[in-house]
Design an enzyme around this catalytic site. Structure first.
Site, PDB file in Angstrom:
ATOM      1  CD  GLU A  48      -1.302  -8.944   0.349  1.00  0.00           C
ATOM      2  OE1 GLU A  48      -1.296  -8.943  -0.891  1.00  0.00           O
ATOM      3  OE2 GLU A  48      -2.256  -8.481   1.017  1.00  0.00           O
ATOM      4  CG  HIS A  63      14.436  18.113   2.389  1.00  0.00           C
ATOM      5  ND1 HIS A  63      15.412  19.046   2.696  1.00  0.00           N
ATOM      6  CD2 HIS A  63      14.543  17.902   1.056  1.00  0.00           C
ATOM      7  CE1 HIS A  63      16.044  19.403   1.597  1.00  0.00           C
ATOM      8  NE2 HIS A  63      15.539  18.719   0.579  1.00  0.00           N
ATOM      9  CE  LYS A 110      -9.351  -9.401   3.252  1.00  0.00           C
ATOM     10  NZ  LYS A 110      -9.164 -10.125   2.013  1.00  0.00           N
TER      11      LYS A 110
HETATM   12  O1  F6P Z   1      -6.817  -8.450   1.588  1.00  0.00           O
HETATM   13  C1  F6P Z   1      -5.644  -8.519   0.837  1.00  0.00           C
HETATM   14  C2  F6P Z   1      -5.965  -8.615  -0.621  1.00  0.00           C
HETATM   15  O2  F6P Z   1      -6.576  -9.828  -0.907  1.00  0.00           O
HETATM   16  C3  F6P Z   1      -4.760  -8.413  -1.512  1.00  0.00           C
HETATM   17  O3  F6P Z   1      -3.996  -9.558  -1.651  1.00  0.00           O
HETATM   18  C4  F6P Z   1      -5.377  -7.934  -2.756  1.00  0.00           C
HETATM   19  O4  F6P Z   1      -4.481  -7.317  -3.639  1.00  0.00           O
HETATM   20  C5  F6P Z   1      -6.408  -6.963  -2.207  1.00  0.00           C
HETATM   21  O5  F6P Z   1      -6.850  -7.560  -1.009  1.00  0.00           O
HETATM   22  C6  F6P Z   1      -7.593  -6.708  -3.099  1.00  0.00           C
HETATM   23  O6  F6P Z   1      -8.264  -7.887  -3.399  1.00  0.00           O
HETATM   24  P1  F6P Z   1      -9.296  -7.961  -4.586  1.00  0.00           P
HETATM   25  O7  F6P Z   1      -8.569  -7.642  -5.834  1.00  0.00           O
HETATM   26  O8  F6P Z   1      -9.828  -9.349  -4.565  1.00  0.00           O
HETATM   27  O9  F6P Z   1     -10.350  -6.938  -4.308  1.00  0.00           O
END
Ligand code: F6P
Length: 544
Positions: A357, A388, A508
């Site tokens: 990421e 394994h 998203k």
């Molecule tokens: O969608 C990726 C992300 O933003 C990550 O970078 C982050 O760790 C995760 O989602 C959770 O985000 P949040 O802590 O804002 O729920």
């Protein structure tokens, strides 16, 4: 300047051509001092990179490239809080979270170390109340079960640390059971809720943004479950059964987390760099505040080393630059993380997020497309289990893979349990054996060349061994900070911003667009023939 035009990069390109045909077994037979030459130690961690396909000349060129790319200056920018996360216009100050209390770091005229300490105190109060059995559920019984609801950085770090450090639980009057829930589909939660006691269960809702749908869906399901089981009003449930950890106070309050149960952190802490903040509350509950602070001290020791040690002794810089050598000059684009310790079970998943990421990007800081490789594909598993499973490919497949072996030298030594001590010895034997065969192939045998082809081992797979004196909160903090800084080193050479993650946003939005057509077969759906076809099939299978 473009990285590939740097003198160090050009020198490494021709050096790689010269070294390409050299097998690791030749490098070892030419130089009996490889281990002494290519291993470094900082505090409780040792890095053996003698099984990398390098010579002293490689290290000199890598050092030159690091200097060409102004690595030292970038490290200073990171630590002093410059806004190096330019696309989000903010600094990345996870290192501030582990600074000792007597230091100061001013951000826009404000000492953020004081905020960090205040936050730690709030965490300590919560931990103390829960450990003492003074945090009670709606029926007045003490909380004995913690469920952390979060995803990505709000899940992986705490989950990994709680598993890794479970030997360090303090003796408390009110022992806790800990669970982690992340999956959007509710499957983890559904399994758990059947077996939890509502009146003694406390949920930690962990989300930097407090907008992540995965987390909020699970949190809502948990609250509904509590409501149904207790028949108690929302306000009491929110107060007794939910703690929120977030950088977004407003959203936490809107959801119903009471102000006293809110733990905050800051937008300058990236999600995947946040286990050192209040996101680490489950860790503090597991190993106590004392253990949590030891973990911070370990990370701080690695920070100081990264900031001050010269390149040739600098463990994170060496780990990062060796990765650059493998990826950009030896064309190796797969990286296996192989902990030889079951307690580090979640380390591969944690590093998958941390590395991919952060550096899974192809746009430079100047907004240009990179014409060189960046982050490789990273995956891993507990080493002996992977032996394994996928080691077959490492030994005899067609892909070059760089491997990190991670093992503690000492384990069970003070338990008096000789069977377990023997199991540790067996595990170390396997770790050393695998790294050796991967490097040297079947030349380790006297009569290897007479074996049929399907029984041969070609070797020449480079690896680094990270040997930890002993796995403790302190050394664990060092280990994770080591990888954080390694990722930063590589981002500097690749000229990319490791602290944003724009590549996760479109998915998203698209999922939101698909909710309506999934719920309603009559809603207009004109995506693409595959998505439309899948929608129709799902509707049919759901009898819609
Ligand atoms: O969608 C990726 C992300 O933003 C990550 O970078 C982050 O760790 C995760 O989602 C959770 O985000 P949040 O802590 O804002 O729920």
């Amino acid at each position: 300047m473009h990285p590939t035009q740097q003198p160090g990069w050009i020198a490494l390109s021709s050096h790689a051509k010269a070294l390409k045909e050299t097998h690791l077994r030749d490098l070892f037979s030419q130089d009996g001092q490889r281990f002494e030459r290519f291993s470094v130690k900082h505090d409780e961690l040792m890095l053996d990179f003698s099984k990398q396909r390098i010579t002293t000349e490689t290290i000199q060129h890598l050092k030159a490239l690091a200097n060409d790319c102004q690595l030292k200056l970038w490290i200073e920018k990171l630590f002093c809080g410059e806004k190096i996360n330019t696309s989000e216009d903010r600094p990345a100050l996870h290192t501030a979270l582990r600074q000792p209390a007597d230091k100061a770091l001013y951000l826009e005229g404000h000492n953020i170390i004081a905020d960090v300490q205040e936050n730690l105190e709030h965490m300590a109060e919560i931990v103390e109340r829960i450990h003492a059995g003074q945090w009670r559920g709606y029926s007045g019984q003490p909380i004995d079960t913690i469920v952390n609801i979060g995803v990505g950085g709000s899940d992986l770090g705490p989950m990994m640390a709680c598993r890794a450090l479970s030997d360090f639980q303090p003796l408390i009057s009110n022992p806790l059971t800990m669970h982690f829930v992340s999956s959007m589909d509710g499957s983890q939660l559904a399994d758990l809720l059947d077996n939890l006691k509502p009146e003694t269960t406390l949920f930690i809702i962990s989300s930097k943004s407090f907008t992540t749908i995965d987390t909020l869906s699970n949190a809502n399901t948990a609250r509904e479950w509590l409501k149904k089981a207790s028949g108690v009003r929302d306000e009491l449930l929110n107060r007794r059964h939910f703690i929120g950890v977030s950088a977004n106070q407003e959203k936490m309050s809107q959801w119903g987390i009471t102000p006293k149960s809110q733990l905050n952190f800051w937008d300058w802490t990236g999600g995947r760099y946040s286990m050192w903040s209040a996101i680490g509350l489950p860790i503090a509950l597991k190993i106590g505040m004392h253990g949590f602070k030891d973990m911070l001290s370990g990370a701080h020791s690695m920070d100081e080393h990264f900031l001050h040690a010269p390149f040739e002794e600098n463990v994170p810089t060496l780990l990062g630059m060796i990765g650059i050598w493998n990826i950009n000059f030896l064309n190796i684009h797969a990286h296996a993380i192989l902990p030889y310790d079951g307690r580090l079970k979640h380390l591969p998943a944690y590093l998958e997020q941390l590395e991919m990421e952060s550096n899974g990007k192809s746009t430079t800081r100047q907004g240009e497309k990179t014409d060189y490789h960046t982050c490789p594909i990273l995956w891993g598993e507990i080493g002996p289990n992977a032996q394994h499973a996928f080691y077959q490919l490492l030994h005899q497949g067609t892909e070059s893979v760089m491997c990190d072996f991670i093992a503690p030298a000492r384990r069970y030594h003070d338990t008096g349990n000789s069977e377990l001590q023997q199991q540790h010895t067996l595990t170390l034997a396997n770790c050393l054996a695998q790294a050796r065969i991967l490097a040297l192939g079947d030349s380790v045998l006297d009569n290897s060349t007479s074996a049929p082809r399907h029984m041969r081992y070609h070797g020449n797979q480079p690896s680094t061994t990270v040997l930890v004196d002993e796995l403790t909160p302190y050394s664990f903090g060092q280990l994770i900070a080591l990888y954080e800084h390694k990722v930063f080193v590589q981002s500097v050479i690749w000229d990319i911003n490791p602290f944003d993650q724009w590549g996760v946003e479109l998915g998203k939005k698209m999922a939101t667009n698909l909710l309506q057509p999934l719920n309603d077969p009559l809603a207009e759906a004109n995506f693409d023939s595959s998505t439309d076809g899948l929608l129709n099939t799902i509707h049919r299978l759901q009898g819609k």
